[in-house]
Design a protein around this motif. Structure first.
Motif, PDB file in Angstrom:
ATOM      1  N   LEU A   1       0.824  -1.205   0.000  1.00 62.71           N
ATOM      2  CA  LEU A   1       0.000   0.000   0.000  1.00 62.71           C
ATOM      3  C   LEU A   1       0.862   1.260   0.000  1.00 62.71           C
ATOM      4  CD1 LEU A   1      -2.634   1.581   0.264  1.00 62.71           C
ATOM      5  CD2 LEU A   1      -2.545   1.181   2.739  1.00 62.71           C
ATOM      6  N   ALA A   2       1.942   1.263   0.769  1.00 69.18           N
ATOM      7  CA  ALA A   2       2.815   2.438   0.826  1.00 69.18           C
ATOM      8  C   ALA A   2       3.391   2.767  -0.545  1.00 69.18           C
ATOM      9  CB  ALA A   2       3.940   2.199   1.830  1.00 69.18           C
ATOM     10  N   VAL A   3       3.799   1.735  -1.275  1.00 70.02           N
ATOM     11  CA  VAL A   3       4.311   1.956  -2.631  1.00 70.02           C
ATOM     12  C   VAL A   3       3.203   2.468  -3.544  1.00 70.02           C
ATOM     13  CG1 VAL A   3       5.345   0.853  -4.649  1.00 70.02           C
ATOM     14  CG2 VAL A   3       6.076   0.181  -2.349  1.00 70.02           C
ATOM     15  N   ALA A   4       2.030   1.839  -3.446  1.00 63.78           N
ATOM     16  CA  ALA A   4       0.900   2.236  -4.295  1.00 63.78           C
ATOM     17  C   ALA A   4       0.487   3.680  -4.019  1.00 63.78           C
ATOM     18  CB  ALA A   4      -0.281   1.295  -4.069  1.00 63.78           C
ATOM     19  N   GLU A   5       0.453   4.073  -2.747  1.00 63.34           N
ATOM     20  CA  GLU A   5       0.060   5.440  -2.403  1.00 63.34           C
ATOM     21  C   GLU A   5       1.059   6.453  -2.940  1.00 63.34           C
ATOM     22  OE1 GLU A   5      -2.566   5.172   1.691  1.00 63.34           O
ATOM     23  OE2 GLU A   5      -0.389   5.213   1.842  1.00 63.34           O
ATOM     24  N   THR A   6       2.328   6.153  -2.806  1.00 65.73           N
ATOM     25  CA  THR A   6       3.361   7.083  -3.283  1.00 65.73           C
ATOM     26  C   THR A   6       3.247   7.305  -4.786  1.00 65.73           C
ATOM     27  OG1 THR A   6       4.858   6.357  -1.531  1.00 65.73           O
ATOM     28  CG2 THR A   6       5.831   7.520  -3.395  1.00 65.73           C
ATOM     29  N   LEU A   7       3.033   6.227  -5.520  1.00 62.95           N
ATOM     30  CA  LEU A   7       2.883   6.343  -6.974  1.00 62.95           C
ATOM     31  C   LEU A   7       1.561   7.000  -7.348  1.00 62.95           C
ATOM     32  CD1 LEU A   7       4.242   2.830  -8.036  1.00 62.95           C
ATOM     33  CD2 LEU A   7       5.372   5.039  -8.334  1.00 62.95           C
ATOM     34  N   ALA A   8       0.501   6.668  -6.616  1.00 65.87           N
ATOM     35  CA  ALA A   8      -0.820   7.205  -6.934  1.00 65.87           C
ATOM     36  C   ALA A   8      -0.904   8.702  -6.665  1.00 65.87           C
ATOM     37  CB  ALA A   8      -1.889   6.465  -6.130  1.00 65.87           C
TER      38      ALA A   8
ATOM     39  N   ALA B   1      -6.872  15.824 -10.573  1.00 63.75           N
ATOM     40  CA  ALA B   1      -7.043  15.023 -11.795  1.00 63.75           C
ATOM     41  C   ALA B   1      -5.866  14.081 -12.001  1.00 63.75           C
ATOM     42  CB  ALA B   1      -7.207  15.954 -12.996  1.00 63.75           C
ATOM     43  N   VAL B   2      -4.655  14.590 -11.817  1.00 66.67           N
ATOM     44  CA  VAL B   2      -3.459  13.759 -11.976  1.00 66.67           C
ATOM     45  C   VAL B   2      -3.452  12.634 -10.946  1.00 66.67           C
ATOM     46  CG1 VAL B   2      -0.940  13.737 -11.783  1.00 66.67           C
ATOM     47  CG2 VAL B   2      -2.083  15.603 -13.002  1.00 66.67           C
ATOM     48  N   GLY B   3      -3.800  12.980  -9.694  1.00 66.69           N
ATOM     49  CA  GLY B   3      -3.806  11.978  -8.633  1.00 66.69           C
ATOM     50  C   GLY B   3      -4.802  10.860  -8.874  1.00 66.69           C
ATOM     51  N   LEU B   4      -6.012  11.204  -9.316  1.00 68.72           N
ATOM     52  CA  LEU B   4      -7.038  10.189  -9.550  1.00 68.72           C
ATOM     53  C   LEU B   4      -6.673   9.292 -10.734  1.00 68.72           C
ATOM     54  CD1 LEU B   4     -10.308  12.240  -8.926  1.00 68.72           C
ATOM     55  CD2 LEU B   4      -9.323  10.450  -7.480  1.00 68.72           C
TER      56      LEU B   4
ATOM     57  N   ILE C   1      -4.684   3.680 -12.260  1.00 68.13           N
ATOM     58  CA  ILE C   1      -3.746   2.802 -12.954  1.00 68.13           C
ATOM     59  C   ILE C   1      -2.983   1.926 -11.963  1.00 68.13           C
ATOM     60  CG2 ILE C   1      -1.660   2.759 -14.380  1.00 68.13           C
ATOM     61  CD1 ILE C   1      -2.672   5.392 -15.650  1.00 68.13           C
ATOM     62  N   ILE C   2      -2.482   2.546 -10.896  1.00 69.69           N
ATOM     63  CA  ILE C   2      -1.667   1.819  -9.917  1.00 69.69           C
ATOM     64  C   ILE C   2      -2.479   0.745  -9.207  1.00 69.69           C
ATOM     65  CG2 ILE C   2      -0.345   2.037  -7.779  1.00 69.69           C
ATOM     66  CD1 ILE C   2       1.035   3.087 -10.337  1.00 69.69           C
ATOM     67  N   VAL C   3      -3.692   1.079  -8.776  1.00 70.97           N
ATOM     68  CA  VAL C   3      -4.519   0.111  -8.056  1.00 70.97           C
ATOM     69  C   VAL C   3      -4.856  -1.075  -8.954  1.00 70.97           C
ATOM     70  CG1 VAL C   3      -6.773  -0.258  -6.969  1.00 70.97           C
ATOM     71  CG2 VAL C   3      -5.441   1.773  -6.416  1.00 70.97           C
ATOM     72  N   ALA C   4      -5.160  -0.827 -10.216  1.00 71.37           N
ATOM     73  CA  ALA C   4      -5.448  -1.920 -11.146  1.00 71.37           C
ATOM     74  C   ALA C   4      -4.253  -2.864 -11.273  1.00 71.37           C
ATOM     75  CB  ALA C   4      -5.821  -1.349 -12.514  1.00 71.37           C
ATOM     76  N   LEU C   5      -3.048  -2.315 -11.320  1.00 73.88           N
ATOM     77  CA  LEU C   5      -1.848  -3.140 -11.407  1.00 73.88           C
ATOM     78  C   LEU C   5      -1.655  -3.988 -10.153  1.00 73.88           C
ATOM     79  CD1 LEU C   5       0.711  -0.661 -13.044  1.00 73.88           C
ATOM     80  CD2 LEU C   5      -0.235  -2.743 -14.056  1.00 73.88           C
ATOM     81  N   VAL C   6      -1.864  -3.373  -8.980  1.00 70.43           N
ATOM     82  CA  VAL C   6      -1.680  -4.114  -7.726  1.00 70.43           C
ATOM     83  C   VAL C   6      -2.693  -5.243  -7.611  1.00 70.43           C
ATOM     84  CG1 VAL C   6      -1.756  -3.968  -5.210  1.00 70.43           C
ATOM     85  CG2 VAL C   6      -0.643  -2.166  -6.529  1.00 70.43           C
TER      86      VAL C   6
ATOM     87  N   ILE D   1      -3.450  -7.887   0.522  1.00 73.45           N
ATOM     88  CA  ILE D   1      -2.804  -6.920  -0.376  1.00 73.45           C
ATOM     89  C   ILE D   1      -3.843  -6.241  -1.262  1.00 73.45           C
ATOM     90  CG2 ILE D   1      -1.261  -6.723  -2.367  1.00 73.45           C
ATOM     91  CD1 ILE D   1       0.451  -8.936  -1.060  1.00 73.45           C
ATOM     92  N   ARG D   2      -4.776  -7.013  -1.797  1.00 71.14           N
ATOM     93  CA  ARG D   2      -5.797  -6.437  -2.666  1.00 71.14           C
ATOM     94  C   ARG D   2      -6.709  -5.480  -1.912  1.00 71.14           C
ATOM     95  NH1 ARG D   2      -7.169 -11.983  -6.074  1.00 71.14           N
ATOM     96  NH2 ARG D   2      -5.861 -11.479  -7.896  1.00 71.14           N
ATOM     97  N   ALA D   3      -7.107  -5.863  -0.726  1.00 68.31           N
ATOM     98  CA  ALA D   3      -8.017  -5.014   0.048  1.00 68.31           C
ATOM     99  C   ALA D   3      -7.351  -3.690   0.428  1.00 68.31           C
ATOM    100  CB  ALA D   3      -8.483  -5.758   1.303  1.00 68.31           C
ATOM    101  N   LEU D   4      -6.105  -3.758   0.873  1.00 57.51           N
ATOM    102  CA  LEU D   4      -5.415  -2.537   1.289  1.00 57.51           C
ATOM    103  C   LEU D   4      -5.048  -1.658   0.094  1.00 57.51           C
ATOM    104  CD1 LEU D   4      -3.113  -3.905   4.140  1.00 57.51           C
ATOM    105  CD2 LEU D   4      -5.100  -2.402   4.370  1.00 57.51           C
ATOM    106  N   ALA D   5      -4.829  -2.257  -1.075  1.00 62.85           N
ATOM    107  CA  ALA D   5      -4.480  -1.467  -2.258  1.00 62.85           C
ATOM    108  C   ALA D   5      -5.572  -0.478  -2.622  1.00 62.85           C
ATOM    109  CB  ALA D   5      -4.201  -2.394  -3.438  1.00 62.85           C
ATOM    110  N   LEU D   6      -6.823  -0.822  -2.315  1.00 58.59           N
ATOM    111  CA  LEU D   6      -7.932   0.076  -2.631  1.00 58.59           C
ATOM    112  C   LEU D   6      -7.829   1.400  -1.883  1.00 58.59           C
ATOM    113  CD1 LEU D   6     -10.851  -2.529  -2.617  1.00 58.59           C
ATOM    114  CD2 LEU D   6      -9.717  -1.520  -4.603  1.00 58.59           C
ATOM    115  N   CYS D   7      -7.089   1.392  -0.774  1.00 59.05           N
ATOM    116  CA  CYS D   7      -6.916   2.631  -0.005  1.00 59.05           C
ATOM    117  C   CYS D   7      -6.187   3.703  -0.815  1.00 59.05           C
ATOM    118  CB  CYS D   7      -6.151   2.359   1.278  1.00 59.05           C
ATOM    119  SG  CYS D   7      -7.034   1.337   2.482  1.00 59.05           S
ATOM    120  N   ALA D   8      -5.405   3.292  -1.807  1.00 58.48           N
ATOM    121  CA  ALA D   8      -4.673   4.269  -2.629  1.00 58.48           C
ATOM    122  C   ALA D   8      -5.622   5.151  -3.427  1.00 58.48           C
ATOM    123  CB  ALA D   8      -3.709   3.551  -3.568  1.00 58.48           C
ATOM    124  N   LEU D   9      -6.796   4.626  -3.765  1.00 60.29           N
ATOM    125  CA  LEU D   9      -7.793   5.450  -4.456  1.00 60.29           C
ATOM    126  C   LEU D   9      -8.304   6.570  -3.577  1.00 60.29           C
ATOM    127  CD1 LEU D   9      -9.899   2.632  -6.196  1.00 60.29           C
ATOM    128  CD2 LEU D   9      -8.415   4.316  -7.325  1.00 60.29           C
TER     129      LEU D   9
END
Length: 480
Positions: free
Chosen positions: A55-62, A86-89, A94-99, A119-127
């Motif tokens: 999630l930390a990686v996904a958030e940083t990229l997102a 707009a850029v963040g969303l 893209i990042i969440v779909a990859l994770v 991992i999948r459940a927490l990845a949604l937090c990046a949105l």
């Protein structure tokens, strides 16, 4: 341009408010963790640690540095925030779909197939984190630090309200997962409300051309910093089992709550305040030196206290099943100390619009840290913790070695900020260690913990108070 005195007060007040909110929220999380640690097993914490790593990686990229770009850009937030959102969303989607697609492979890499769903459940937090970063950046740009207190508090309360009942009902690691999701959702709702900004999306080219490169530099910096910060978790997750990772994660969370949390809070105030004097090197150096000195007054004794009282602290609050975390906490306290010495130098680079300097520093440090920690892992968990200490020393040394060239901050700035707190901390630590061996060692863990805390607090307070009194008298003497 704002008056220097006003900016000094904003740094101090901003850091205090940031840390008050951060600490109050983390204190509630800490109390939640104490309860959950007695209800759950170390392996539950280890499994969730893997999910939080992803999630930390996904958030940083997102987030793509959008929050920092809102703070840095000179235009009004009504122009920059829509572009940042707009850029963040877009990046978050893209990042969440990859994770979600790669989750099974990531879990297999760590030899923990059970972690796939986590991992999948927490990845949604990046949105959720991506827009939250923009709202938080708006408040930070306005230096409305007080408004950031409530989200931290209610996020922590939401985590406990969800996690503890689920743990009692037997949800295991998932009680930690759902508590994290609840906290993120509550944080977004409050930041949205408190930012007093109606969200809208824009890709205005003139703003995008400025915001995107800066944000990508910040994102790259954040990703490199995260790689360095989470390299230990990655290596432990790969080399050891979930239970051992749980012990390490618990120990690290304690130094993160106190020392590293204070450093982070100071950074949130340093960055926007220093940005207002980016064109005045003398004023920038003066403010940074004073702010750093005040930060070290708290950071150094905290680190020493955690190291000295690690064993009674762990045994008192978490119980004997977490005893392995005590030695790790003792070592990691020194990591936090050295980390704090060099971390805030980066705020100067960001404030002067040169985050790429930090990017290259962290890239070089990662090249050094990766083989260092991999080799250290052959000596077990303590070896990884010691590797973290060496890594922090290297990073701080590199940061300050380059500080004069890129920002004019010489070693004298560090020395002036460090010497008083370091001396007081060394005396306090020596007395506490001696007293612990002579008188406190045979006490029960709770009584030993209280005795060390009281003795250390009294000694350090007396030393710092006496030093400040002497300085005031010296200043007053010429006037007389």
């Amino acid at each position: 341009m704002p008056q220097h005195g006003n900016i000094d007060r904003k740094i101090v007040t901003g850091a205090a408010l940031n840390y008050a909110g951060f600490f109050a929220g983390k204190l509630i999380v800490f109390l939640n963790t104490v309860i959950l640690a007695r209800l759950l097993a170390p392996e539950h914490f280890g499994l969730v640690a893997l999910g939080l790593l992803v999630l930390a990686v996904a958030e940083t990229l997102a987030e793509a540095g959008t929050g920092a770009a809102v703070v840095w850009h000179g235009a009004d937030v009504e122009e920059t925030a829509p572009v940042a959102l707009a850029v963040g969303l877009l990046s978050a989607g893209i990042i969440v779909a990859l994770v979600l697609a790669l989750a099974p492979a990531i879990a297999a890499f760590f030899h923990e197939p059970e972690a796939t769903g986590i991992i999948r459940a927490l990845a949604l937090c990046a949105l959720i984190s991506a827009p939250a970063s923009v709202f938080s950046g708006i408040l930070q740009k306005r230096m409305q630090f007080g408004k950031r207190l409530m989200p931290e508090l209610l996020k922590a309360i939401a985590k406990g309200a969800v996690g503890i009942p689920l743990a009692l009902w037997g949800f295991g690691a998932w009680s930690l997962v759902f508590s994290q999701i609840a906290g993120v959702v509550v944080g977004l709702a409050l930041l949205w409300r408190l930012s007093d900004w109606t969200p809208r999306l824009s890709l205005r080219p003139s703003i995008l051309r400025q915001v995107l490169p800066y944000g990508l530099n910040i994102a790259a910096l954040g990703l490199l910093g995260l790689a360095i910060k989470k390299l230990d978790v990655t290596i432990i997750g790969y080399r050891f089992d979930a239970a051992q990772l749980g012990h390490y994660t618990l120990a690290f969370s304690l130094v993160e709550l106190s020392v590293m949390g204070l450093v982070w809070a100071a950074s949130q105030a340093f960055f926007p305040a220093l940005a207002t004097t980016a064109q005045n090197p003398e004023a920038l150096q003066r403010m940074f030196r004073k702010g750093l000195g005040r930060l070290f007054l708290l950071v150094l004794p905290m680190s020493a206290g955690l190291a000295i009282a690690a064993e009674p602290f762990i045994l008192t609050l978490y119980g004997a099943k977490w005893a392995e975390a005590a030695d790790l906490m003792r070592i990691l306290a020194f990591y936090a100390m050295f980390y704090a010495v060099g971390f805030n130098v980066g705020d100067v680079y960001k404030a002067t619009g040169r985050p790429q300097v930090l990017t290259w520093i962290n890239l070089g440090n990662l090249v050094i840290a990766a083989p260092l920690l991999i080799a250290a892992a052959t000596f077990g968990l303590k070896g990884v913790a010691m590797g973290q200490v060496v890594q922090a020393i290297i990073l701080s040394a590199i940061s300050w070695a380059l500080a004069r060239r890129f920002s004019g901050l010489g070693p004298e700035v560090l020395w002036q900020a460090l010497r008083g707190p370091a001396l007081a901390t060394a005396i306090m630590a020596a007395v506490c260690i001696l007293a612990d061996r002579l008188w406190f060692a045979d006490l029960s863990p709770p009584l030993r913990l209280v005795s060390l805390a009281l003795l250390g607090g009294v000694i350090y307070g007396a030393l710092v108070g006496g030093h400040m009194l002497i300085r005031r008298r010296r200043v007053a003497e010429p006037a007389e």
